[in-house]
Design a protein around this motif. Structure first.
Motif, PDB file in Angstrom:
ATOM      1  N   ARG A 120      26.838  14.025  47.326  1.00  0.00           N
ATOM      2  CA  ARG A 120      27.351  14.346  48.668  1.00  0.00           C
ATOM      3  C   ARG A 120      28.843  14.631  48.605  1.00  0.00           C
ATOM      4  O   ARG A 120      29.339  15.545  49.246  1.00  0.00           O
ATOM      5  N   GLU A 121      29.546  13.796  47.839  1.00  0.00           N
ATOM      6  CA  GLU A 121      31.001  13.855  47.831  1.00  0.00           C
ATOM      7  C   GLU A 121      31.510  15.195  47.293  1.00  0.00           C
ATOM      8  O   GLU A 121      32.410  15.804  47.858  1.00  0.00           O
ATOM      9  N   GLU A 122      30.923  15.639  46.193  1.00  0.00           N
ATOM     10  CA  GLU A 122      31.427  16.892  45.622  1.00  0.00           C
ATOM     11  C   GLU A 122      31.111  18.074  46.543  1.00  0.00           C
ATOM     12  O   GLU A 122      31.866  19.041  46.601  1.00  0.00           O
ATOM     13  N   VAL A 123      30.003  17.985  47.277  1.00  0.00           N
ATOM     14  CA  VAL A 123      29.695  19.053  48.231  1.00  0.00           C
ATOM     15  C   VAL A 123      30.692  19.008  49.392  1.00  0.00           C
ATOM     16  O   VAL A 123      31.286  20.031  49.757  1.00  0.00           O
ATOM     17  N   ILE A 124      30.894  17.822  49.945  1.00  0.00           N
ATOM     18  CA  ILE A 124      31.788  17.679  51.109  1.00  0.00           C
ATOM     19  C   ILE A 124      33.229  18.044  50.737  1.00  0.00           C
ATOM     20  O   ILE A 124      33.950  18.631  51.529  1.00  0.00           O
ATOM     21  N   ARG A 125      33.641  17.709  49.518  1.00  0.00           N
ATOM     22  CA  ARG A 125      35.005  18.067  49.084  1.00  0.00           C
ATOM     23  C   ARG A 125      35.155  19.557  48.862  1.00  0.00           C
ATOM     24  O   ARG A 125      36.268  20.043  48.656  1.00  0.00           O
ATOM     25  N   GLU A 126      34.027  20.279  48.866  1.00  0.00           N
ATOM     26  CA  GLU A 126      34.020  21.744  48.701  1.00  0.00           C
ATOM     27  C   GLU A 126      34.635  22.165  47.387  1.00  0.00           C
ATOM     28  O   GLU A 126      35.245  23.243  47.285  1.00  0.00           O
ATOM     29  N   GLU A 127      34.448  21.328  46.361  1.00  0.00           N
ATOM     30  CA  GLU A 127      35.149  21.614  45.103  1.00  0.00           C
ATOM     31  C   GLU A 127      34.565  22.808  44.351  1.00  0.00           C
ATOM     32  O   GLU A 127      35.222  23.369  43.498  1.00  0.00           O
ATOM     33  N   HIS A 128      33.320  23.176  44.700  1.00  0.00           N
ATOM     34  CA  HIS A 128      32.724  24.326  44.006  1.00  0.00           C
ATOM     35  C   HIS A 128      32.844  25.624  44.818  1.00  0.00           C
ATOM     36  O   HIS A 128      32.398  26.675  44.354  1.00  0.00           O
ATOM     37  N   VAL A 129      33.381  25.531  46.017  1.00  0.00           N
ATOM     38  CA  VAL A 129      33.393  26.714  46.889  1.00  0.00           C
ATOM     39  C   VAL A 129      34.413  27.725  46.365  1.00  0.00           C
ATOM     40  O   VAL A 129      35.593  27.406  46.203  1.00  0.00           O
ATOM     41  N   VAL A 130      33.938  28.931  46.125  1.00  0.00           N
ATOM     42  CA  VAL A 130      34.814  29.962  45.547  1.00  0.00           C
ATOM     43  C   VAL A 130      35.483  30.765  46.673  1.00  0.00           C
ATOM     44  O   VAL A 130      34.968  30.832  47.788  1.00  0.00           O
ATOM     45  N   PRO A 131      36.649  31.347  46.366  1.00  0.00           N
ATOM     46  CA  PRO A 131      37.406  32.047  47.417  1.00  0.00           C
ATOM     47  C   PRO A 131      36.604  33.118  48.155  1.00  0.00           C
ATOM     48  O   PRO A 131      36.714  33.238  49.388  1.00  0.00           O
ATOM     49  N   GLY A 132      35.792  33.880  47.443  1.00  0.00           N
ATOM     50  CA  GLY A 132      35.054  34.964  48.102  1.00  0.00           C
ATOM     51  C   GLY A 132      34.120  34.452  49.188  1.00  0.00           C
ATOM     52  O   GLY A 132      33.938  35.102  50.223  1.00  0.00           O
ATOM     53  N   VAL A 133      33.522  33.294  48.955  1.00  0.00           N
ATOM     54  CA  VAL A 133      32.654  32.681  49.967  1.00  0.00           C
ATOM     55  C   VAL A 133      33.490  32.236  51.156  1.00  0.00           C
ATOM     56  O   VAL A 133      33.150  32.469  52.320  1.00  0.00           O
ATOM     57  N   ARG A 134      34.601  31.589  50.863  1.00  0.00           N
ATOM     58  CA  ARG A 134      35.480  31.097  51.928  1.00  0.00           C
ATOM     59  C   ARG A 134      35.971  32.264  52.807  1.00  0.00           C
ATOM     60  O   ARG A 134      35.952  32.170  54.031  1.00  0.00           O
ATOM     61  N   PHE A 135      36.380  33.343  52.166  1.00  0.00           N
ATOM     62  CA  PHE A 135      36.908  34.479  52.938  1.00  0.00           C
ATOM     63  C   PHE A 135      35.823  35.082  53.835  1.00  0.00           C
ATOM     64  O   PHE A 135      36.074  35.417  54.995  1.00  0.00           O
ATOM     65  N   ALA A 136      34.629  35.223  53.281  1.00  0.00           N
ATOM     66  CA  ALA A 136      33.547  35.827  54.055  1.00  0.00           C
ATOM     67  C   ALA A 136      33.197  34.955  55.262  1.00  0.00           C
ATOM     68  O   ALA A 136      33.052  35.444  56.390  1.00  0.00           O
ATOM     69  N   VAL A 137      33.071  33.665  55.044  1.00  0.00           N
ATOM     70  CA  VAL A 137      32.693  32.749  56.130  1.00  0.00           C
ATOM     71  C   VAL A 137      33.811  32.677  57.171  1.00  0.00           C
ATOM     72  O   VAL A 137      33.554  32.708  58.380  1.00  0.00           O
ATOM     73  N   ASP A 138      35.053  32.602  56.688  1.00  0.00           N
ATOM     74  CA  ASP A 138      36.170  32.555  57.636  1.00  0.00           C
ATOM     75  C   ASP A 138      36.226  33.833  58.478  1.00  0.00           C
ATOM     76  O   ASP A 138      36.585  33.791  59.663  1.00  0.00           O
ATOM     77  N   ALA A 139      35.869  34.959  57.870  1.00  0.00           N
ATOM     78  CA  ALA A 139      35.839  36.220  58.626  1.00  0.00           C
ATOM     79  C   ALA A 139      34.807  36.143  59.751  1.00  0.00           C
ATOM     80  O   ALA A 139      35.019  36.661  60.857  1.00  0.00           O
ATOM     81  N   TYR A 140      33.701  35.463  59.463  1.00  0.00           N
ATOM     82  CA  TYR A 140      32.645  35.321  60.471  1.00  0.00           C
ATOM     83  C   TYR A 140      33.121  34.445  61.634  1.00  0.00           C
ATOM     84  O   TYR A 140      32.947  34.781  62.813  1.00  0.00           O
ATOM     85  N   VAL A 141      33.757  33.319  61.316  1.00  0.00           N
ATOM     86  CA  VAL A 141      34.284  32.429  62.362  1.00  0.00           C
ATOM     87  C   VAL A 141      35.337  33.171  63.190  1.00  0.00           C
ATOM     88  O   VAL A 141      35.352  33.097  64.426  1.00  0.00           O
ATOM     89  N   ASN A 142      36.186  33.896  62.490  1.00  0.00           N
ATOM     90  CA  ASN A 142      37.237  34.640  63.170  1.00  0.00           C
ATOM     91  C   ASN A 142      36.664  35.735  64.084  1.00  0.00           C
ATOM     92  O   ASN A 142      37.171  35.974  65.184  1.00  0.00           O
ATOM     93  N   PHE A 143      35.597  36.365  63.636  1.00  0.00           N
ATOM     94  CA  PHE A 143      34.898  37.367  64.443  1.00  0.00           C
ATOM     95  C   PHE A 143      34.406  36.721  65.744  1.00  0.00           C
ATOM     96  O   PHE A 143      34.625  37.249  66.841  1.00  0.00           O
ATOM     97  N   ALA A 144      33.794  35.551  65.620  1.00  0.00           N
ATOM     98  CA  ALA A 144      33.262  34.858  66.811  1.00  0.00           C
ATOM     99  C   ALA A 144      34.383  34.431  67.758  1.00  0.00           C
ATOM    100  O   ALA A 144      34.223  34.443  68.976  1.00  0.00           O
ATOM    101  N   ARG A 145      35.532  34.071  67.183  1.00  0.00           N
ATOM    102  CA  ARG A 145      36.662  33.622  68.019  1.00  0.00           C
ATOM    103  C   ARG A 145      37.279  34.771  68.798  1.00  0.00           C
ATOM    104  O   ARG A 145      37.711  34.593  69.939  1.00  0.00           O
ATOM    105  N   THR A 146      37.352  35.942  68.148  1.00  0.00           N
ATOM    106  CA  THR A 146      38.233  36.983  68.689  1.00  0.00           C
ATOM    107  C   THR A 146      37.508  38.188  69.285  1.00  0.00           C
ATOM    108  O   THR A 146      38.104  38.923  70.063  1.00  0.00           O
ATOM    109  N   LYS A 147      36.265  38.418  68.938  1.00  0.00           N
ATOM    110  CA  LYS A 147      35.556  39.590  69.459  1.00  0.00           C
ATOM    111  C   LYS A 147      34.934  39.269  70.816  1.00  0.00           C
ATOM    112  O   LYS A 147      34.715  38.102  71.136  1.00  0.00           O
ATOM    113  N   PRO A 148      34.613  40.299  71.597  1.00  0.00           N
ATOM    114  CA  PRO A 148      33.888  40.043  72.844  1.00  0.00           C
ATOM    115  C   PRO A 148      32.613  39.234  72.563  1.00  0.00           C
ATOM    116  O   PRO A 148      31.962  39.437  71.534  1.00  0.00           O
TER     117      PRO A 148
END
Lengths: 242, 242
Positions: A120-148
């Motif tokens: 659980r800990e290594e998953v929650i710490r996000e230690e394996h999460v690679v930048p490309g995944v982070r950027f894609a997901v953050d783009a999705y959150v940002n889309f939801a925040r800012t688009k109609p």
């Protein structure tokens, strides 16, 4: 002359609305061409040929998407124009975060992590999460925040395609990856009933509220964008776990 | 020299954290000095001297605040950094928007509108909402959307002060405004139990997560800002219904 006519036609603004059936067809076509079930990494997954390392990498990275889903849905909730719509949408957040006495989807994903051999800990710490995944997901959150809000709702319509994929995935995991503890598959079981009910609501909103050709096209584009978000995650995971 | 020393002292950065008690005291002081129970319009309300027109104006305008509260809370929900915090916060949205089989606070406010002689339609159309109320409420939603989550949480702490005011208001309405149908007071009854539970959660978050003198001060400022939001609404209502 002919070519020029063709050029003009291709670029002409559509003047008529798609019917509900045509519109739904366009949305489903996005899934047929671009949903991530066609991604090479997914194809290899469903052939049973991913290594333990690759399965773990997928689960650990995909956690970042899972944990961001309720954040995305709260952003949409805050942008929805009516109480009635919020009452329909809020269940998504409860499904992922949990309700009193019910753990919810993020916790179920952590149990999937344990079932494939991640703590659980290594998953929650996000230690394996690679930048490309982070950027894609953050783009999705940002889309939801800012688009109609209606475009953010349309972007959720990958849920039209997910039950097919998930029901296959449950069988694939059970039959081709017997080393994965079955108790880890609860997340997928839950999504089999949640996703169709969620996509019913979202599709009805999109069909009802996109009442110009441009609005319809923007909904199709939003769904394409979401497919890109899912696809880019698999690109990044595939690269990180060759 | 003395004056200069004083000047320097007044502007010196505080180096030590307030204790939890000192910090809570500072927050409560904001309420003592600036909560809207001290506003002239509220004072006249509680003396029983508002006209029907003024009560109606207050209810119709305040609807805009009520309907914006779940939007504000969804914005905070989307900014909260953990699932555990979201699980505690989401109940606020359900309290206002309602749950399956339960109407919620906005509906209760509409019934208050009917109890004071306003139609649901004129309240929902916001035809009586004056610009000053709209600007103040929109500033609050915008604050929740754009400020760090802990400041947005701190801004909700007027709930520390509201149960006192609301329990008085129920008696005032029952005794001094007998023309108001009692069934309209459900909103206030619900808030008597919701507000203390909400402010317990928010105060615990603020005390736990403001761990620098600057963060503590920003929390106090956020609560002052929220008091300004409530006060400015009454200013605008008082002006519109002299």
């Amino acid at each position: 002359m002919l070519e020029q006519k063709g050029f003009v036609n291709r670029n002409k603004e559509r003047e008529e609305l798609w019917t509900a059936d045509e519109f739904t067809g366009r949305l489903r076509n996005v899934g047929r061409s671009s949903y991530h079930d066609k991604h090479p990494f997914h194809i290899v997954m469903h052939q049973g040929n991913l290594s333990k390392e690759q399965i773990r990498g997928w689960v650990a990275n995909r956690y970042y998407y899972q944990k961001s889903v309720p954040i995305k849905d709260a952003a949409i909730l805050s942008n929805l124009p009516s109480r009635e719509m919020r009452r329909e949408w809020i269940g998504r957040i409860l499904d992922h975060d949990g309700r009193p006495g019910e753990d919810g989807g993020i916790e179920a994903w952590l149990r999937l992590g344990e079932a494939v051999g991640l703590s659980r800990e290594e998953v929650i710490r996000e230690e394996h999460v690679v930048p490309g995944v982070r950027f894609a997901v953050d783009a999705y959150v940002n889309f939801a925040r800012t688009k109609p809000w209606i475009e953010a709702v349309a972007s959720s319509l990958t849920e039209l395609f997910s039950p097919d994929l998930i029901s296959k995935r449950i069988k694939v995991f059970e039959q081709l990856y017997p080393w994965i503890d079955r108790s880890g598959l609860d997340y997928f079981q839950s999504r089999l009933t949640q996703a169709p009910s969620d996509s019913d609501v979202a599709l009805r909103l999109v069909l009802t509220h996109c009442q110009t050709p441009e609005a319809q096209q923007r909904a199709v584009n939003a769904l394409r964008f979401k497919c890109d978000v899912l696809w880019a995650q698999l690109d990044a995971i595939e690269k990180a776990y060759p």
